[in-house]
Scaffold this active site. Structure first.
Site, PDB file in Angstrom:
ATOM      1  NE  ARG A  96      -3.766  -2.170   2.442  1.00 25.62           N
ATOM      2  CZ  ARG A  96      -3.556  -3.433   2.802  1.00 25.62           C
ATOM      3  NH1 ARG A  96      -2.379  -3.800   3.269  1.00 25.62           N
ATOM      4  NH2 ARG A  96      -4.521  -4.328   2.700  1.00 25.62           N
ATOM      5  CE  LYS A 135      -7.923  -1.978   5.026  1.00 27.90           C
ATOM      6  NZ  LYS A 135      -8.460  -2.017   3.661  1.00 27.90           N
ATOM      7  CG  HIS A 188      -5.812   0.784  -3.929  1.00 28.86           C
ATOM      8  ND1 HIS A 188      -5.216   0.371  -2.754  1.00 28.86           N
ATOM      9  CD2 HIS A 188      -6.768  -0.135  -4.207  1.00 28.86           C
ATOM     10  CE1 HIS A 188      -5.794  -0.748  -2.348  1.00 28.86           C
ATOM     11  NE2 HIS A 188      -6.746  -1.076  -3.214  1.00 28.86           N
ATOM     12  NE  ARG A 217      -3.055  -2.942  -2.057  1.00 33.42           N
ATOM     13  CZ  ARG A 217      -2.620  -3.872  -1.202  1.00 33.42           C
ATOM     14  NH1 ARG A 217      -1.312  -4.027  -1.034  1.00 33.42           N
ATOM     15  NH2 ARG A 217      -3.454  -4.621  -0.528  1.00 33.42           N
ATOM     16  CG  HIS A 273      -5.730  -8.869   0.774  1.00 30.71           C
ATOM     17  ND1 HIS A 273      -6.177  -8.871  -0.526  1.00 30.71           N
ATOM     18  CD2 HIS A 273      -5.558  -7.561   1.100  1.00 30.71           C
ATOM     19  CE1 HIS A 273      -6.273  -7.630  -0.958  1.00 30.71           C
ATOM     20  NE2 HIS A 273      -5.892  -6.815   0.013  1.00 30.71           N
ATOM     21  CE1 TYR A 298      -5.474 -27.968  12.760  1.00 33.00           C
ATOM     22  CE2 TYR A 298      -7.425 -26.640  12.291  1.00 33.00           C
ATOM     23  CZ  TYR A 298      -6.795 -27.635  13.025  1.00 33.00           C
ATOM     24  OH  TYR A 298      -7.478 -28.294  14.011  1.00 33.00           O
TER      25      TYR A 298
END
Length: 157
Positions: free
Chosen positions: A3, A30, A89, A92, A116, A126
């Protein structure tokens, strides 16, 4: 594919040029989780050139005011002046579309590159790896794609 704020506020103390890794601290992310970024050879070359901008503040990309990072508006203006019909942006988004359309990298690798979360809470409990080495391969391929001649790059959208 970081970002804007993560890049603009990046510090030399976060960069390990020998290991080709950028460690972004949790307080600038973020999701408030530290994030390791594999640096391609091209990224390292850019960082080496950026050393000439050093104003003693420790910032990779200092702004015009001493000790302050490059402003978001300056970055947006630069993108427009370079002829890109996009906002910052959007880079991205371009990466994510490229990963989805032009590679066979798994979705979770692309999502991890964007910092993310992927999957539900049980899956994340897991799957604890940050798939760093797979992301390194992906970022090397992304750097190579960006280095291709413009006539080979297809406009998206």
């Amino acid at each position: 594919v970081a970002r804007s704020g993560e890049v603009r506020e990046a510090r030399w103390s976060e960069i390990d040029l020998a290991a080709t890794v950028w460690e972004v601290p949790a307080d600038r992310m973020k999701m408030k989780r530290a994030h390791r970024v594999p640096l391609s050879a091209r990224a390292i070359a850019i960082l080496e050139a950026a050393k000439g901008l050093d104003d003693g503040s420790g910032l990779l990309f200092p702004g015009t005011k001493q000790g302050r990072p490059l402003s978001d508006m300056t970055l947006s203006k630069l993108v427009k002046e370079l002829g890109f019909d996009a906002d910052v942006h959007g880079f991205r988004t371009s990466f994510r579309t490229w990963a989805q359309e032009r590679t066979t990298f798994p979705r979770e690798v692309a999502e991890a590159a964007l910092a993310h979360l992927s999957g539900d809470a049980v899956e994340r409990a897991y799957a604890r790896s940050d798939v760093f080495e797979k992301r390194r391969g992906m970022m090397d391929r992304w750097a190579a794609f960006l280095s291709e001649k413009s006539e080979k790059v297809t406009r998206i959208g």
